[in-house]
Design an enzyme around this catalytic site. Structure first.
Site, PDB file in Angstrom:
ATOM      1  N   PHE A   1       0.863  -1.189   0.000  1.00  0.00           N
ATOM      2  CA  PHE A   1       0.000   0.000   0.000  1.00  0.00           C
ATOM      3  C   PHE A   1       0.893   1.230   0.000  1.00  0.00           C
ATOM      4  O   PHE A   1       1.604   1.484   0.964  1.00  0.00           O
ATOM      5  CB  PHE A   1      -0.890  -0.024   1.244  1.00  0.00           C
ATOM      6  CG  PHE A   1      -2.003   0.986   1.257  1.00  0.00           C
ATOM      7  CD1 PHE A   1      -3.302   0.604   0.948  1.00  0.00           C
ATOM      8  CD2 PHE A   1      -1.763   2.307   1.602  1.00  0.00           C
ATOM      9  CE1 PHE A   1      -4.333   1.535   0.976  1.00  0.00           C
ATOM     10  CE2 PHE A   1      -2.789   3.241   1.623  1.00  0.00           C
ATOM     11  CZ  PHE A   1      -4.079   2.851   1.322  1.00  0.00           C
TER      12      PHE A   1
ATOM     13  N   ILE B   1       1.113   5.454  -1.096  1.00  0.00           N
ATOM     14  CA  ILE B   1       0.796   6.760  -1.671  1.00  0.00           C
ATOM     15  C   ILE B   1       2.142   7.447  -1.867  1.00  0.00           C
ATOM     16  O   ILE B   1       2.928   7.581  -0.925  1.00  0.00           O
ATOM     17  CB  ILE B   1      -0.106   7.596  -0.745  1.00  0.00           C
ATOM     18  CG1 ILE B   1      -1.427   6.862  -0.480  1.00  0.00           C
ATOM     19  CG2 ILE B   1      -0.369   8.967  -1.368  1.00  0.00           C
ATOM     20  CD1 ILE B   1      -2.285   6.590  -1.703  1.00  0.00           C
TER      21      ILE B   1
ATOM     22  N   GLU C   1      -1.771  -7.387   5.330  1.00  0.00           N
ATOM     23  CA  GLU C   1      -0.518  -8.113   5.553  1.00  0.00           C
ATOM     24  C   GLU C   1       0.506  -7.219   6.248  1.00  0.00           C
ATOM     25  O   GLU C   1       0.908  -6.188   5.708  1.00  0.00           O
ATOM     26  CB  GLU C   1       0.056  -8.592   4.216  1.00  0.00           C
ATOM     27  CG  GLU C   1       1.374  -9.334   4.354  1.00  0.00           C
ATOM     28  CD  GLU C   1       1.940  -9.745   3.008  1.00  0.00           C
ATOM     29  OE1 GLU C   1       2.960 -10.448   2.998  1.00  0.00           O
ATOM     30  OE2 GLU C   1       1.381  -9.358   1.970  1.00  0.00           O
TER      31      GLU C   1
END
Length: 385
Positions: free
Chosen positions: A217, A219, A252
């Site tokens: 994940f 950004i 995870e």
């Protein structure tokens, strides 16, 4: 002249990453480079070494340029070759900036329509800009190409991050894209597991339920502090909530920053659904069966759900309930070690841990601004849950 090792040594974390468009360039440095350059994150054998790694902000076509004043000898590791091992083969431009610009400019002219090749799952506005969240899988050749260009950011910004196997079609890719110019803001990889309680349950179902995991994940740094992470996380969760075959949503190995994001978003969902206000005042009715049933109803992994209920009782200022639940969870988790202690020491350790969690949860809730529910309290240091 005396030999000075420091003059020939450079931190690999000084590598400069840039995102470029036709008008500007934004640069930043990685959090870590040990997956590429080793645990010490040091490069030896060059004087005045400068490593530039640039990407077009739309296509993410990569460009590498390595410069140095002097090389110690031919035996030292080739920095450029080492970096290229982790970039897409035959797709990375080296040294020739004009070739790189011409290459990504041509790609931009033939950029596929994302609405035509990806599934749009959400749209949102941040700082007066519109963004779209897309989902795709790796049957899509363009998705494979994009991930090969993006995946090096996993090594730079996720502890113990690694590349995924795109031939395993249970992986999927989610992208955040700025609507006005198709710039990629961030991305997430997710994985789908089959979920069943026993063989009989598995054999009796024609449609197999799944347990869906958020894995990587990111950004990108220049787009952070715009709530893009919260929007992306909630878009994925809402997408899976609409799918009746998805029975559980998990993450995870989240780091502390993502843990906080996840707690905030999951708690806001429970709050907005009215679940928090309906919690029993007396927690005697809250047993394992209650946790399992309600966690399943909200598609939340059981341990995450337990912590959310603790947060909820802190939010409701039901100190007795919060204390009982937190201490019970901590005791069950650390039973073997605690049972070896004297009763007074055990009691003191549980109370200290409870106080820390109560403070941590209180500060997390204050950031949600769901309502004015707390007096001013000192800021807690993040605890390991």
């Amino acid at each position: 002249m005396a030999y000075n090792p420091e003059a020939w040594t450079k931190s690999s974390n000084e590598l400069v990453i840039s995102l470029c468009d036709s008008e500007s360039k934004s640069s930043f440095k990685p959090l870590m480079t040990y997956p590429i350059f080793g645990e010490a994150e040091q490069i030896f054998g060059y004087k005045d070494l400068k490593i530039d790694l640039a990407f077009d902000a739309i296509t993410f076509k990569p460009f590498v340029k390595v410069k140095y004043a002097e090389k110690l000898n031919d035996e030292v590791e080739d920095v450029q070759e080492k970096l290229l091992e982790f970039l897409p083969e035959n797709d990375t431009v080296v040294d020739d900036e004009i070739k790189w610009v011409d290459s990504f400019s041509a790609e931009q002219e033939n950029l596929p329509n994302y609405d035509g090749i990806f599934e749009k799952i959400d749209e949102y506005t941040s700082k007066k800009e519109d963004f779209v969240v897309y989902k795709t899988n790796f049957r899509n050749e363009y998705a494979v190409k994009l991930l090969k260009r993006l995946q090096i950011f996993v090594l730079f910004f996720i502890e113990a991050g690694s590349y995924i196997d795109t031939s395993d079609l249970k992986w999927e890719l989610f992208l955040v894209v700025k609507k006005s110019d198709n710039k990629i803001i961030g991305f997430t990889t997710t994985y789908t597991y089959f979920k069943f309680d026993n063989a009989k349950d598995f054999d009796s179902n024609t449609e197999i339920a799944t347990r869906n995991k958020i894995s990587q994940f990111i950004i990108l740094p220049i787009y952070q502090n715009g709530n893009h992470g919260s929007h992306l996380y909630q878009a994925i969760v809402n997408h899976w909530l609409r799918d009746p075959l998805v029975k559980e949503i998990t993450v995870e190995d989240p780091n502390e920053k993502f843990d906080d994001l996840r707690y905030r978003q999951d708690f806001k969902r429970l709050f907005n659904e009215g679940f928090v206000s309906k919690l029993p005042e007396n927690v005697k009715s809250i047993n394992r069966d209650w946790f399992v049933e309600n966690a399943s109803n909200h598609k939340i992994e059981i341990n995450q759900f337990k912590k959310l209920i603790e947060i909820a009782y802190v939010f409701l200022k039901n100190t007795k309930a919060a204390r009982l639940l937190i201490k019970k969870r901590l005791y069950e988790k650390n039973k073997d070690g605690l049972d070896d202690l004297d009763a007074a020491i055990k009691k003191d350790k549980l109370q200290t841990a409870y106080d820390n969690y109560h403070l941590e949860y209180s500060n997390l809730i204050k950031g949600l601004r769901l309502k004015d529910n707390f007096e001013d309290e000192p800021v807690a240091k993040k605890q390991k849950v």
